[in-house]
Write a protein that holds these residues in place. Structure first.
Motif, PDB file in Angstrom:
ATOM      1  N   LEU A  99      27.948 -26.209   9.270  1.00  0.00           N
ATOM      2  CA  LEU A  99      27.631 -27.439   8.535  1.00  0.00           C
ATOM      3  C   LEU A  99      27.668 -28.646   9.468  1.00  0.00           C
ATOM      4  CD1 LEU A  99      27.233 -28.693   5.622  1.00  0.00           C
ATOM      5  CD2 LEU A  99      29.700 -29.049   5.628  1.00  0.00           C
ATOM      6  N   TRP A 100      28.674 -28.709  10.319  1.00  0.00           N
ATOM      7  CA  TRP A 100      28.809 -29.838  11.238  1.00  0.00           C
ATOM      8  C   TRP A 100      27.649 -29.867  12.232  1.00  0.00           C
ATOM      9  CZ3 TRP A 100      31.013 -34.321  11.486  1.00  0.00           C
ATOM     10  CH2 TRP A 100      31.125 -34.988  12.695  1.00  0.00           C
ATOM     11  N   LEU A 120      16.998 -18.313  16.771  1.00  0.00           N
ATOM     12  CA  LEU A 120      18.017 -17.264  16.722  1.00  0.00           C
ATOM     13  C   LEU A 120      19.084 -17.547  15.672  1.00  0.00           C
ATOM     14  CD1 LEU A 120      18.471 -16.468  20.524  1.00  0.00           C
ATOM     15  CD2 LEU A 120      17.357 -15.059  18.782  1.00  0.00           C
ATOM     16  N   SER A 121      19.537 -18.800  15.561  1.00  0.00           N
ATOM     17  CA  SER A 121      20.565 -19.106  14.561  1.00  0.00           C
ATOM     18  C   SER A 121      20.043 -18.859  13.156  1.00  0.00           C
ATOM     19  CB  SER A 121      21.046 -20.545  14.716  1.00  0.00           C
ATOM     20  OG  SER A 121      20.004 -21.475  14.445  1.00  0.00           O
ATOM     21  N   THR A 122      18.787 -19.226  12.928  1.00  0.00           N
ATOM     22  CA  THR A 122      18.186 -18.977  11.616  1.00  0.00           C
ATOM     23  C   THR A 122      18.082 -17.478  11.347  1.00  0.00           C
ATOM     24  OG1 THR A 122      16.903 -21.029  11.779  1.00  0.00           O
ATOM     25  CG2 THR A 122      16.147 -19.370  10.201  1.00  0.00           C
ATOM     26  N   ALA A 139      18.484 -29.340   0.113  1.00  0.00           N
ATOM     27  CA  ALA A 139      18.831 -28.082   0.782  1.00  0.00           C
ATOM     28  C   ALA A 139      20.299 -28.074   1.186  1.00  0.00           C
ATOM     29  CB  ALA A 139      17.939 -27.880   2.003  1.00  0.00           C
ATOM     30  N   LEU A 140      20.788 -29.195   1.676  1.00  0.00           N
ATOM     31  CA  LEU A 140      22.186 -29.292   2.083  1.00  0.00           C
ATOM     32  C   LEU A 140      23.117 -29.144   0.879  1.00  0.00           C
ATOM     33  CD1 LEU A 140      24.094 -29.788   4.453  1.00  0.00           C
ATOM     34  CD2 LEU A 140      23.892 -32.243   4.009  1.00  0.00           C
ATOM     35  N   ALA A 149      21.617 -19.050   3.728  1.00  0.00           N
ATOM     36  CA  ALA A 149      20.657 -18.861   4.820  1.00  0.00           C
ATOM     37  C   ALA A 149      19.360 -19.621   4.557  1.00  0.00           C
ATOM     38  CB  ALA A 149      20.371 -17.373   5.007  1.00  0.00           C
ATOM     39  N   ALA A 150      18.848 -19.536   3.326  1.00  0.00           N
ATOM     40  CA  ALA A 150      17.591 -20.218   2.995  1.00  0.00           C
ATOM     41  C   ALA A 150      17.760 -21.739   3.086  1.00  0.00           C
ATOM     42  CB  ALA A 150      17.131 -19.815   1.591  1.00  0.00           C
ATOM     43  N   SER A 151      18.896 -22.238   2.625  1.00  0.00           N
ATOM     44  CA  SER A 151      19.150 -23.678   2.693  1.00  0.00           C
ATOM     45  C   SER A 151      19.216 -24.143   4.134  1.00  0.00           C
ATOM     46  CB  SER A 151      20.455 -24.021   1.970  1.00  0.00           C
ATOM     47  OG  SER A 151      20.406 -23.636   0.614  1.00  0.00           O
ATOM     48  N   TYR A 152      19.854 -23.336   4.974  1.00  0.00           N
ATOM     49  CA  TYR A 152      19.941 -23.676   6.396  1.00  0.00           C
ATOM     50  C   TYR A 152      18.540 -23.756   7.016  1.00  0.00           C
ATOM     51  CZ  TYR A 152      21.140 -23.208  11.361  1.00  0.00           C
ATOM     52  OH  TYR A 152      21.253 -23.399  12.716  1.00  0.00           O
TER      53      TYR A 152
END
Length: 442
Positions: free
Chosen positions: A63-64, A157-159, A94-95, A120-123
């Motif tokens: 989140l940060w 990659l993070s996604t 989304a957040l 995951a989708a929100s991110y």
């Protein structure tokens, strides 16, 4: 469509000026983080275990990072001007969904809950909004566009890892293995994000307005401290039951030591660091902004959430009718309370060291005293443990007021001179409206 399109009617994106400050929409955007911090604390408080604390740290770190990316975008474009707020509302939504799904982000892989998928989708949406906006800002600069591609591996990659963490565990035969795989994927995401920030250094990044950057982070820290106030209020449990004197006393102690921690940052360290960032330029400014604010604010906010958890549990037990004042604190409340304050002060000392290149030996000694006091405070009544922490925190800031008197007055004089000069310039500009008021526009 040109100017007749929705973007033309709303106005173009506006760049950040060197003296820009935080605008109202940015504060409005941060309201979502109030709920996010609150939800992380509530989820962890429901079942305080080692694994639950790990999950809280991982979620807070991801989140940060989203917030850090948001502030980087805000160094290039005014979030509250033109068509940008419309795009940012999508990011806010989304957040908010991300925060709503946090309690289920690490639910049992066999539960079939949609929480991990929503997270995951929100991110994905949050990062996509920031990417689209940043691409718009650098659309006419091929060099910056190429620099932006250097961050593509982290984003991609993070996604992908978060999506895999949401979908893969449900297909593994053993639930224990599934949980370990999921947690490991989240750890990799966090390492990837913050490792990229360290390796990237100053690629395509600049801090045009040091005032905007420092004010943005100071406000989010106040939001986190506000969450601790909410936790103390929830712990007092005064809704639907009469207040008790021990409960009121505990609530007052919670407010007083939170105020002492506010003072520890905003009295001298925060204002002096702001001046230090203003004084730096170019690459040194970017590195200081990254290290001190983007990275070292995270342990401070983590510490706030930890001591808020401990304070809520202790105050709740004290305020419960029929519970004797001599009742000792239960479970991990005291270690969380003292440990959270230690983490907050440690993060603040590192922040001071990075920005001002100084170290407060008094604060270092205070962290040592807090560590020594934990085993002694655990068998004490909850109110006594809370009172002990309050005395230590208030004693630290009181000693600093005495020992740093000359430095405080010199800093105050500099800040006051800057503020009055800025206010005088604003008043002179607006004085023109007395004779030639601006024509109102519909």
């Amino acid at each position: 469509m040109g100017d007749r399109g929705w973007r033309g009617r709303l106005g173009p994106a506006v760049g950040i000026a060197p003296g820009a400050r935080v605008d109202k929409f940015e504060i409005f955007f941060d309201l979502v983080f109030v709920f996010s911090f609150f939800n992380i604390a509530r989820t962890t408080a429901a079942n305080v275990t080692g694994r639950q604390l790990l999950h809280a740290v991982l979620v807070l770190a991801v989140l940060w990072w989203c917030w850090v990316v948001h502030t980087v975008v805000a160094t290039r474009v005014r979030i509250g001007e033109g068509f940008v707020p419309v795009l940012m509302v999508a990011g806010m939504a989304a957040l908010f969904c991300f925060a709503l799904a946090l309690p289920q982000a690490f639910q049992s892989p066999r539960g079939g809950d949609a929480g991990p998928i929503v997270v995951a989708a929100s991110y994905v949406v949050i990062r996509a909004v920031h990417l689209v906006l940043f691409l718009h800002v650098v659309r006419n600069d091929p060099v910056e566009r190429r620099q932006l591609l250097r961050y593509a591996p982290e984003l991609t990659l993070s996604t992908a890892l978060l999506i895999v963490a949401a979908l893969l565990p449900a297909h593994l035969p053993d639930s224990g293995t599934a949980e370990m795989v999921r947690d490991a994927l989240w750890v990799i995401v966090v390492l990837l994000q913050y490792g990229t920030g360290l390796l990237a250094k100053t690629w395509g990044w600049e801090v045009t307005s040091a005032e905007h950057w420092t004010e943005r982070y100071d406000l989010i820290l106040i939001i986190a401290l506000g969450e601790s106030v909410i936790s103390v209020g929830l712990g007092s449990n005064l809704i639907g039951q009469p207040p008790t004197w021990p409960g009121v006393t505990a609530a007052v102690c919670g407010i007083v030591f939170t105020a002492a921690l506010w003072w520890a940052h905003y009295d001298v360290i925060g204002p002096a660091a702001r001046i230090a960032l203003h004084a730096s330029q170019g690459r040194p400014r970017v590195l200081m902004a990254r290290d001190a604010y983007a990275y070292l604010y995270l342990p401070m906010i983590s510490g706030i959430i930890l001591f808020a958890l401990g304070a809520e549990g202790i105050v709740h037990d004290i305020a419960e009718p029929g519970v004797p004042v001599s009742e000792r604190a239960h479970g991990p409340d005291v270690p969380l309370l003292f440990g959270g304050v230690m983490l907050y002060l440690a993060g603040n000392m590192l922040f001071q060291l990075r920005t001002l290149r100084t170290l407060s030996w008094l604060r270092l000694a205070t962290v040592g005293v807090l560590a020594v006091c934990i085993p002694f405070a655990m068998p004490l009544p909850g109110l006594a443990a809370l009172g002990l922490l309050t005395v230590i925190c208030v004693g630290m800031v009181s000693a600093e007021v005495v020992l740093m008197s000359e430095a405080r007055h010199a800093l105050r004089a500099t800040v006051f001179e800057e503020r009055t000069t800025h206010e005088a310039n604003e008043a002179a500009f607006r004085a023109r409206w007395h004779e030639n008021p601006p024509e109102p526009t519909p």
